[in-house]
Design a protein around this motif. Structure first.
Motif, PDB file in Angstrom:
ATOM      1  N   ASP A   1       3.747   2.936  -2.167  1.00  0.00           N
ATOM      2  CA  ASP A   1       4.453   4.408  -1.928  1.00  0.00           C
ATOM      3  C   ASP A   1       3.679   5.111  -1.282  1.00  0.00           C
ATOM      4  O   ASP A   1       4.202   5.829  -0.377  1.00  0.00           O
ATOM      5  CB  ASP A   1       4.976   4.726  -3.177  1.00  0.00           C
ATOM      6  CG  ASP A   1       6.050   3.923  -4.043  1.00  0.00           C
ATOM      7  OD1 ASP A   1       6.565   3.431  -3.316  1.00  0.00           O
ATOM      8  OD2 ASP A   1       5.794   3.732  -5.198  1.00  0.00           O
ATOM      9  N   THR A   2       2.065   5.199  -1.547  1.00  0.00           N
ATOM     10  CA  THR A   2       1.440   5.922  -0.826  1.00  0.00           C
ATOM     11  C   THR A   2       1.195   5.537   0.642  1.00  0.00           C
ATOM     12  O   THR A   2       0.837   6.287   1.575  1.00  0.00           O
ATOM     13  CB  THR A   2      -0.105   6.107  -1.407  1.00  0.00           C
ATOM     14  OG1 THR A   2      -0.829   4.837  -1.302  1.00  0.00           O
ATOM     15  CG2 THR A   2       0.125   6.596  -2.958  1.00  0.00           C
TER      16      THR A   2
ATOM     17  N   PRO B   1      -0.927  12.067  -2.575  1.00  0.00           N
ATOM     18  CA  PRO B   1      -0.513  10.955  -3.584  1.00  0.00           C
ATOM     19  C   PRO B   1      -1.757   9.721  -3.582  1.00  0.00           C
ATOM     20  O   PRO B   1      -1.901   9.399  -4.894  1.00  0.00           O
ATOM     21  CB  PRO B   1       0.755  10.502  -3.204  1.00  0.00           C
ATOM     22  CG  PRO B   1       0.916  10.924  -1.784  1.00  0.00           C
ATOM     23  CD  PRO B   1       0.213  12.218  -1.769  1.00  0.00           C
TER      24      PRO B   1
ATOM     25  N   GLU C   1      10.098  10.347  -2.776  1.00  0.00           N
ATOM     26  CA  GLU C   1       9.935   9.049  -2.294  1.00  0.00           C
ATOM     27  C   GLU C   1      11.153   8.720  -1.842  1.00  0.00           C
ATOM     28  O   GLU C   1      11.243   8.057  -0.588  1.00  0.00           O
ATOM     29  CB  GLU C   1       9.452   8.149  -3.433  1.00  0.00           C
ATOM     30  CG  GLU C   1       7.892   8.259  -3.735  1.00  0.00           C
ATOM     31  CD  GLU C   1       7.505   7.377  -5.058  1.00  0.00           C
ATOM     32  OE1 GLU C   1       8.536   6.501  -5.459  1.00  0.00           O
ATOM     33  OE2 GLU C   1       6.295   7.304  -5.419  1.00  0.00           O
TER      34      GLU C   1
ATOM     35  N   TYR D   1       0.736  13.747  -9.961  1.00  0.00           N
ATOM     36  CA  TYR D   1       1.353  12.802  -9.158  1.00  0.00           C
ATOM     37  C   TYR D   1       3.100  13.039  -8.830  1.00  0.00           C
ATOM     38  O   TYR D   1       3.864  12.590  -7.994  1.00  0.00           O
ATOM     39  CB  TYR D   1       1.308  11.329  -9.227  1.00  0.00           C
ATOM     40  CG  TYR D   1       1.661  10.274  -8.511  1.00  0.00           C
ATOM     41  CD1 TYR D   1       0.831  10.077  -7.205  1.00  0.00           C
ATOM     42  CD2 TYR D   1       2.945   9.508  -8.423  1.00  0.00           C
ATOM     43  CE1 TYR D   1       1.203   9.018  -6.479  1.00  0.00           C
ATOM     44  CE2 TYR D   1       3.374   8.693  -7.451  1.00  0.00           C
ATOM     45  CZ  TYR D   1       2.467   8.247  -6.615  1.00  0.00           C
ATOM     46  OH  TYR D   1       2.946   7.480  -5.810  1.00  0.00           O
TER      47      TYR D   1
ATOM     48  N   SER E   1       9.456   8.047 -15.033  1.00  0.00           N
ATOM     49  CA  SER E   1       8.959   7.893 -13.667  1.00  0.00           C
ATOM     50  C   SER E   1       7.740   6.765 -14.078  1.00  0.00           C
ATOM     51  O   SER E   1       7.165   6.443 -14.761  1.00  0.00           O
ATOM     52  CB  SER E   1       8.306   8.998 -13.044  1.00  0.00           C
ATOM     53  OG  SER E   1       7.197   9.739 -13.847  1.00  0.00           O
ATOM     54  N   LYS E   2       7.179   6.470 -12.652  1.00  0.00           N
ATOM     55  CA  LYS E   2       6.007   5.748 -12.533  1.00  0.00           C
ATOM     56  C   LYS E   2       4.792   6.335 -12.855  1.00  0.00           C
ATOM     57  O   LYS E   2       3.869   5.738 -13.607  1.00  0.00           O
ATOM     58  CB  LYS E   2       5.871   5.030 -10.996  1.00  0.00           C
ATOM     59  CG  LYS E   2       6.746   4.044 -10.873  1.00  0.00           C
ATOM     60  CD  LYS E   2       6.847   3.269  -9.358  1.00  0.00           C
ATOM     61  CE  LYS E   2       7.059   4.558  -8.266  1.00  0.00           C
ATOM     62  NZ  LYS E   2       7.545   4.355  -6.972  1.00  0.00           N
ATOM     63  N   ALA E   3       4.673   7.565 -12.621  1.00  0.00           N
ATOM     64  CA  ALA E   3       3.364   8.519 -12.951  1.00  0.00           C
ATOM     65  C   ALA E   3       3.538   8.335 -14.506  1.00  0.00           C
ATOM     66  O   ALA E   3       2.372   8.366 -15.013  1.00  0.00           O
ATOM     67  CB  ALA E   3       3.751   9.820 -12.177  1.00  0.00           C
TER      68      ALA E   3
ATOM     69  N   TYR F   1       5.095  14.345  -6.240  1.00  0.00           N
ATOM     70  CA  TYR F   1       5.051  13.306  -4.894  1.00  0.00           C
ATOM     71  C   TYR F   1       6.141  12.406  -5.210  1.00  0.00           C
ATOM     72  O   TYR F   1       6.810  11.747  -4.102  1.00  0.00           O
ATOM     73  CB  TYR F   1       3.547  12.944  -4.708  1.00  0.00           C
ATOM     74  CG  TYR F   1       2.722  13.927  -4.215  1.00  0.00           C
ATOM     75  CD1 TYR F   1       2.757  14.642  -3.025  1.00  0.00           C
ATOM     76  CD2 TYR F   1       1.884  14.569  -4.921  1.00  0.00           C
ATOM     77  CE1 TYR F   1       2.057  15.556  -2.439  1.00  0.00           C
ATOM     78  CE2 TYR F   1       0.820  15.370  -4.520  1.00  0.00           C
ATOM     79  CZ  TYR F   1       0.977  16.073  -3.209  1.00  0.00           C
ATOM     80  OH  TYR F   1       0.388  17.101  -2.863  1.00  0.00           O
ATOM     81  N   GLU F   2       6.201  11.806  -6.317  1.00  0.00           N
ATOM     82  CA  GLU F   2       6.972  10.878  -6.570  1.00  0.00           C
ATOM     83  C   GLU F   2       8.512  11.165  -6.301  1.00  0.00           C
ATOM     84  O   GLU F   2       9.272  10.429  -6.081  1.00  0.00           O
ATOM     85  CB  GLU F   2       6.844  10.135  -8.005  1.00  0.00           C
ATOM     86  CG  GLU F   2       7.482   9.003  -8.286  1.00  0.00           C
ATOM     87  CD  GLU F   2       7.172   8.427  -9.560  1.00  0.00           C
ATOM     88  OE1 GLU F   2       7.881   7.321 -10.035  1.00  0.00           O
ATOM     89  OE2 GLU F   2       6.311   9.112 -10.664  1.00  0.00           O
ATOM     90  N   LYS F   3       8.761  12.418  -6.647  1.00  0.00           N
ATOM     91  CA  LYS F   3      10.017  12.894  -6.413  1.00  0.00           C
ATOM     92  C   LYS F   3      10.475  13.000  -4.900  1.00  0.00           C
ATOM     93  O   LYS F   3      11.721  13.012  -4.641  1.00  0.00           O
ATOM     94  CB  LYS F   3      10.389  14.468  -7.112  1.00  0.00           C
ATOM     95  CG  LYS F   3      10.170  14.520  -8.554  1.00  0.00           C
ATOM     96  CD  LYS F   3      10.114  15.811  -9.030  1.00  0.00           C
ATOM     97  CE  LYS F   3       9.943  15.989 -10.549  1.00  0.00           C
ATOM     98  NZ  LYS F   3      10.058  17.436 -11.000  1.00  0.00           N
TER      99      LYS F   3
ATOM    100  N   MET G   1       2.225   1.342  -7.168  1.00  0.00           N
ATOM    101  CA  MET G   1       2.409   2.702  -6.591  1.00  0.00           C
ATOM    102  C   MET G   1       1.551   2.757  -5.159  1.00  0.00           C
ATOM    103  O   MET G   1       1.861   3.763  -4.518  1.00  0.00           O
ATOM    104  CB  MET G   1       1.710   3.579  -7.572  1.00  0.00           C
ATOM    105  CG  MET G   1       2.450   3.822  -8.775  1.00  0.00           C
ATOM    106  SD  MET G   1       1.584   4.732 -10.293  1.00  0.00           S
ATOM    107  CE  MET G   1       2.178   6.374  -9.703  1.00  0.00           C
TER     108      MET G   1
END
Length: 451
Positions: free
Chosen positions: A350-351, A236, A439, A432, A297-299, A435-437, A347
């Motif tokens: 989060d990474t 991510p 978090e 992305y 979502s953020k993405a 990967y966001e799912k 973001m």
């Protein structure tokens, strides 16, 4: 505020404290955006360097310069002073940053080869110093307040402050060059950047005086080799890096070519200041983000920003010489870029969590430094290089009536090349989503590890 690095109970920050933090990005954008927006034009039409050589200087300098982002991140992580880790760099680098910006926009009487060397050295050093003073702006945020709501407010102040700095240089640089130069753009650029440097230095000193790091003493010093381990399999983070580079590539292309488009395609160089001034519409995009991320979502929010920006660029091409439509299209693009430029800052944290979950190493300073400064440097370097090569191949010659092929090259570089970059950025960010799912589950597992 008294300087200290000890941990203190949470306390409310005053408006002065928030404005001081905002002033870091105002000063940074005032000086650095002057560099990125006008340096290609300054080299070709004012300093007298060929467009191909100018583009090569920007690319080579940025490739070398981009390598300093992780170094500065490590330096700041290992800084220990009575003023804190990040805060002292606002004071230590303010004057060098302003000085080398002015030197970059000076025009010593040199041979063509020496001009290229002078340009390379001053541009490179200015970029290195900018990384050193901009990296602490992001790194200091967690140490300014223990209150999450205040941190959100501080970041909002910072983004608005950055837009103000960009607005000033975009709108007033060319009028100030004309005012101070009186027809001599060489003198005009030197005096204008001198004025900006003085203002920027004072703002960085103000930021140093009115900010305080309350958690710096608790920050864990991570061995250098472990910082690099945090990148391993951190996909991510890699996706954010690539998407952010495409943003800065596209945005730099459009801002560095708008002056050429205004002067040669529209026939009025001053129109560039009007268009650049409309970049303040980015604030609309920034303000919309909290509402958008509640729905998608953020993405997808970042993808939406890229798509809006690309549509605005296409509309620029359809507007022709209709200046009202050009302005409307430029505003649409600015709203999109306001969304796209802000999301990576939200973001990257989060990474950092993902890197800690995957590798057991939390290298926040290192990952965020590379994720912001490296992308800006690499994107702006390539973004200055690509249009210069395209214009050179199609016959651009500075300060002359341009051929139809040269005008077409300027038009393509200004309109469609940024749109292509934004679309590529959107496609990258599609990756992305998966990967966001994860978090929420990652955060739970990290909390469980810490007991």
């Amino acid at each position: 505020m008294e300087s200290t690095t000890s941990t203190k109970p949470a306390k409310k920050l005053s408006l002065i404290n928030k404005l001081a933090y905002a002033s870091t990005d105002t000063a940074g954008n005032l000086l650095y955006c002057t560099l990125t927006s006008f340096i290609l034009y300054f080299y070709t039409d004012v300093f007298g360097i060929s467009v191909g050589m100018a583009g090569t200087i920007l690319l080579v300098a940025r490739i070398f310069d981009s390598l300093d982002a992780p170094i500065w991140g490590l330096i700041i992580d290992h800084t220990n002073s009575k003023y804190g880790k990040s805060r002292p760099w606002f004071l230590w680098l303010a004057v060098p940053f302003g000085l080398f910006l002015v030197l970059t926009f000076m025009t010593p009487d040199l041979s063509n080869n020496m001009k290229a060397i002078y340009a390379m050295v001053t541009y490179l050093i200015t970029g290195i110093i900018y990384t050193g003073i901009s990296t602490p702006i992001t790194a200091i945020l967690p140490n300014l307040s223990n209150d999450s709501d205040e941190r959100v407010q501080l970041n909002s102040f910072r983004m608005i402050g950055g837009n103000v700095g960009y607005f000033v240089t975009a709108s007033f640089t060319l009028p100030l060059v004309a005012f101070f130069g009186g027809g001599n753009d060489q003198r005009g650029f030197t005096l204008t950047t001198l004025l900006y440097a003085i203002v920027g230095i004072l703002m960085f000193v103000f930021a140093f005086a009115k900010t305080e790091e309350i958690n710096a003493a608790q920050d864990e010093v991570i061995p250098i080799k472990d910082s690099f381990k945090a990148i391993k399999s951190n996909w991510p983070w890699v996706i954010i890096i690539l998407g952010n580079i495409m943003y800065w590539l596209g945005n730099t292309v459009r801002t560095s070519t708008v002056i050429y488009y205004a002067q040669y395609n529209l026939g009025n160089k001053n129109l560039a200041s009007v268009l650049n001034g409309l970049v303040l519409a980015q604030v609309i995009g920034v303000a919309l983000i909290p509402f958008i991320v509640k729905k998608i979502s953020k993405a997808h929010t970042m993808i939406l920003g890229f798509v809006i920006a690309a549509l605005g660029q296409v509309c620029l091409g359809l507007a022709g010489s209709n200046f009202i439509l050009l302005c409307a299209s430029w505003i649409v693009t600015a709203i999109g870029t306001g969304i796209a430029v802000s999301m990576p800052f939200a973001m990257l944290s989060d990474t950092v969590d993902y890197g800690e979950w995957k590798n057991g190493i939390r290298a926040a300073g290192f990952l965020t430094a590379v994720g912001s400064s490296f992308c800006i440097k690499m994107g702006s370097g390539i973004g200055g290089f690509l249009p210069s090569i395209i214009m050179e191949k199609f016959g651009y010659v500075a300060n002359q009536t341009q051929s139809n092929s040269a005008l077409s090259a300027i038009h393509f570089s200004f309109v469609y090349l940024p749109a292509i970059c934004f679309i590529v950025g959107a496609l990258i960010m599609v990756l992305y989503g998966k990967y966001e799912k994860q978090e929420g589950q990652i955060k739970k597992e990290l909390l469980a590890r810490k007991g």
